[in-house]
Design an enzyme around this catalytic site. Structure first.
Site, mmCIF file in Angstrom:
data_model
loop_
_atom_site.group_PDB
_atom_site.id
_atom_site.type_symbol
_atom_site.label_atom_id
_atom_site.label_comp_id
_atom_site.label_asym_id
_atom_site.label_seq_id
_atom_site.Cartn_x
_atom_site.Cartn_y
_atom_site.Cartn_z
ATOM 1 N N ASN A 279 -10.943 -2.647 -5.635
ATOM 2 C CA ASN A 279 -10.101 -1.798 -6.224
ATOM 3 C C ASN A 279 -10.681 -1.383 -7.560
ATOM 4 O O ASN A 279 -10.745 -0.475 -8.195
ATOM 5 C CB ASN A 279 -8.618 -2.338 -6.473
ATOM 6 C CG ASN A 279 -7.919 -2.043 -5.292
ATOM 7 O OD1 ASN A 279 -7.032 -2.833 -5.020
ATOM 8 N ND2 ASN A 279 -8.046 -1.082 -4.505
ATOM 9 N N ILE B 115 -6.981 -4.599 7.463
ATOM 10 C CA ILE B 115 -6.785 -5.937 6.672
ATOM 11 C C ILE B 115 -7.318 -5.844 5.204
ATOM 12 O O ILE B 115 -7.156 -6.639 4.306
ATOM 13 C CB ILE B 115 -7.496 -7.176 7.517
ATOM 14 C CG1 ILE B 115 -6.996 -8.530 6.852
ATOM 15 C CG2 ILE B 115 -8.849 -7.029 7.596
ATOM 16 C CD1 ILE B 115 -5.902 -8.913 7.316
ATOM 17 N N ARG C 241 -0.825 9.283 -9.781
ATOM 18 C CA ARG C 241 -0.661 8.144 -9.149
ATOM 19 C C ARG C 241 -0.079 6.711 -9.851
ATOM 20 O O ARG C 241 0.752 6.134 -9.230
ATOM 21 C CB ARG C 241 -2.246 7.563 -8.914
ATOM 22 C CG ARG C 241 -2.705 8.484 -7.661
ATOM 23 C CD ARG C 241 -4.253 8.132 -7.580
ATOM 24 N NE ARG C 241 -4.293 6.918 -7.081
ATOM 25 C CZ ARG C 241 -4.038 6.511 -5.860
ATOM 26 N NH1 ARG C 241 -3.925 7.474 -4.991
ATOM 27 N NH2 ARG C 241 -4.243 5.289 -5.451
ATOM 28 N N ASP D 167 0.904 -1.356 -0.072
ATOM 29 C CA ASP D 167 0.056 0.090 0.126
ATOM 30 C C ASP D 167 0.888 1.265 -0.106
ATOM 31 O O ASP D 167 1.805 1.126 0.489
ATOM 32 C CB ASP D 167 -0.850 -0.203 1.267
ATOM 33 C CG ASP D 167 -2.306 1.052 1.101
ATOM 34 O OD1 ASP D 167 -2.369 1.392 -0.061
ATOM 35 O OD2 ASP D 167 -2.845 1.001 2.082
ATOM 36 N N ASN E 103 1.425 3.467 -2.856
ATOM 37 C CA ASN E 103 1.874 3.871 -4.175
ATOM 38 C C ASN E 103 1.456 5.304 -4.519
ATOM 39 O O ASN E 103 2.234 6.082 -5.004
ATOM 40 C CB ASN E 103 1.389 2.985 -5.290
ATOM 41 C CG ASN E 103 1.827 1.397 -5.195
ATOM 42 O OD1 ASN E 103 2.858 1.322 -4.329
ATOM 43 N ND2 ASN E 103 1.598 0.732 -6.076
ATOM 44 N N ARG F 49 -12.083 2.349 -8.278
ATOM 45 C CA ARG F 49 -11.299 3.406 -8.494
ATOM 46 C C ARG F 49 -11.459 3.844 -9.998
ATOM 47 O O ARG F 49 -12.119 3.149 -10.864
ATOM 48 C CB ARG F 49 -9.706 2.667 -8.444
ATOM 49 C CG ARG F 49 -9.214 2.366 -7.153
ATOM 50 C CD ARG F 49 -7.794 2.109 -7.096
ATOM 51 N NE ARG F 49 -7.551 1.914 -5.814
ATOM 52 C CZ ARG F 49 -6.390 1.860 -5.000
ATOM 53 N NH1 ARG F 49 -5.289 2.251 -5.759
ATOM 54 N NH2 ARG F 49 -6.193 1.813 -3.796
ATOM 55 N N TRP G 152 2.980 7.830 -2.390
ATOM 56 C CA TRP G 152 4.341 7.904 -2.714
ATOM 57 C C TRP G 152 4.411 9.137 -4.119
ATOM 58 O O TRP G 152 5.394 10.144 -3.970
ATOM 59 C CB TRP G 152 4.919 6.687 -3.293
ATOM 60 C CG TRP G 152 6.386 6.787 -3.319
ATOM 61 C CD1 TRP G 152 7.249 6.546 -2.745
ATOM 62 C CD2 TRP G 152 7.180 6.878 -4.878
ATOM 63 N NE1 TRP G 152 8.555 6.671 -3.168
ATOM 64 C CE2 TRP G 152 8.243 6.674 -4.624
ATOM 65 C CE3 TRP G 152 6.541 7.239 -6.036
ATOM 66 C CZ2 TRP G 152 9.241 7.145 -5.734
ATOM 67 C CZ3 TRP G 152 7.469 7.357 -7.088
ATOM 68 C CH2 TRP G 152 8.792 7.144 -6.734
HETATM 69 C C1 IPE Z 1 -5.341 -2.805 -0.375
HETATM 70 O O1 IPE Z 1 -5.133 -1.594 -0.335
HETATM 71 C C2 IPE Z 1 -5.315 -3.580 -1.620
HETATM 72 C C3 IPE Z 1 -4.382 -3.764 -2.226
HETATM 73 C C4 IPE Z 1 -2.916 -3.397 -1.770
HETATM 74 C C5 IPE Z 1 -4.029 -4.253 -3.849
HETATM 75 P P1 IPE Z 1 -6.346 -0.381 -0.553
HETATM 76 O O2 IPE Z 1 -5.391 1.114 -0.863
HETATM 77 O O3 IPE Z 1 -7.040 -0.786 -1.639
HETATM 78 O O4 IPE Z 1 -7.025 -0.501 0.747
HETATM 79 P P2 IPE Z 1 -7.865 0.647 1.415
HETATM 80 O O5 IPE Z 1 -8.871 1.164 0.538
HETATM 81 O O6 IPE Z 1 -6.736 1.686 1.996
HETATM 82 O O7 IPE Z 1 -8.354 -0.025 2.867
HETATM 83 C C1 IPE Z 2 -1.446 0.327 -3.547
HETATM 84 O O1 IPE Z 2 -1.190 1.538 -3.484
HETATM 85 C C2 IPE Z 2 -1.626 -0.405 -4.707
HETATM 86 C C3 IPE Z 2 -3.113 -0.748 -4.871
HETATM 87 C C4 IPE Z 2 -4.082 -0.958 -4.152
HETATM 88 C C5 IPE Z 2 -3.442 -1.472 -6.247
HETATM 89 P P1 IPE Z 2 -2.465 2.688 -3.598
HETATM 90 O O2 IPE Z 2 -2.707 2.791 -4.796
HETATM 91 O O3 IPE Z 2 -3.778 2.110 -2.662
HETATM 92 O O4 IPE Z 2 -1.790 4.064 -2.746
HETATM 93 P P2 IPE Z 2 -2.478 4.904 -1.708
HETATM 94 O O5 IPE Z 2 -2.931 4.181 -0.704
HETATM 95 O O6 IPE Z 2 -3.627 5.624 -2.410
HETATM 96 O O7 IPE Z 2 -1.078 5.852 -1.409
HETATM 97 MG MG MG Z 3 -4.066 2.159 -0.699
#
Ligand code: IPE
Ligand code: IPE
Ligand code: MG
Length: 227
Positions: free
Chosen positions: A60, A182, A25, A12, A14, A63, A17
């Site tokens: 996801n 989780i 993103r 988590d 990315n 998104r 970052w």
């Molecule tokens: C969990 O991260 C899913 C993956 C890492 C693939 P998310 O960024 O989707 O989780 P939430 O929304 O913060 O709970």
């Molecule tokens: C994790 O990074 C990757 C996936 C869930 C696919 P995020 O995309 O959730 O990054 P944040 O949580 O928005 O920083």
């Molecule tokens: Mg995330």
């Protein structure tokens, strides 16, 4: 030393970052892919048996379309670039999740990766793709009903119907980016996993960070409800 047999990672952070750097993103996801490469190698070298990576959750899909497309594009790139190296390293690729609901080109590529590496005997790289823990449990229940063999099941039988059948439960679950939840990951399997969370964002998580998590795990006293 006591190396966890199965490590599962919620990769988590990315997006954050990238945001910190004023970048879109997707750049964060791209940088995250480099961490995947390094962490996979580090896990092989450390002697980890199974490495499960949470790549895309069933939630996801909420998104923006452009981000989902970008994520799948990166996944394709990763498999195309890494498959021969993974194979050379005796890695066996597995997928857990609602696999057949994925775009057809992804299904094809992932099938190629799992088939090519199916006889390998080294580390299992288990990718959670379109994965949800609740969905996994519901899918298991429906499989059992459809088969119609059992009127009643116990935990041992039930586990055989999970996507993770045959794999040991994760000893260590790592989540990056400072979130302490989780997020629908391995709900059944993580019943007695040790949790390790770190503020480090996934694109910054490298070999050193994995080794830190493992050494923290080695200090834990697992009791499994006993004394
Ligand atoms: C969990 O991260 C899913 C993956 C890492 C693939 P998310 O960024 O989707 O989780 P939430 O929304 O913060 O709970
Ligand atoms: C994790 O990074 C990757 C996936 C869930 C696919 P995020 O995309 O959730 O990054 P944040 O949580 O928005 O920083
Ligand atoms: Mg995330």
């Amino acid at each position: 030393m006591n190396i966890p047999k199965h490590i599962a990672i919620i990769m988590d952070g990315n997006g954050r970052w990238a945001k910190k750097r004023g970048l879109p993103r997707l750049y964060g996801h791209h940088a995250g892919m480099k961490s995947v490469r390094e962490v996979v190698r580090a896990a092989i070298n450390a002697g980890v048996g199974v490495l499960t990576l949470y790549a895309f959750s069933t939630e996801n899909w909420n998104r923006p379309k452009s981000e989902i497309k970008g994520l799948f594009g990166l996944l394709k790139l990763f498999i195309k670039k890494e498959l021969s190296d993974l194979h050379k390293n005796n890695v066996k690729v597995k997928i857990i999740g609602r696999f057949f609901a994925l775009p057809i080109d992804i299904v094809k590529l992932v099938k190629e990766a799992t088939e090519k590496t199916s006889k390998n005997t080294g580390m299992i790289l288990n990718i959670a793709l379109n994965y949800g823990g609740r969905q996994e449990i519901v899918d298991a229940v429906n499989k059992i009903i459809t088969e119609g063999v059992y009127k009643k099941v116990d935990e041992k039988i039930f586990e055989k119907y999970l996507y993770t059948t045959g794999l040991p439960s994760p000893d260590l679950v790592i989540r990056t980016s400072g979130e302490n939840r989780i997020s629908n990951f391995l709900l059944w399997q993580s019943a007695y996993s040790e949790f390790y969370t770190t503020e480090t964002l996934w694109p910054d998580f490298k070999k050193k960070n994995l080794m830190e998590a493992i050494s923290e795990y080695q200090k834990r006293n697992r009791r499994f409800g006993g004394l």
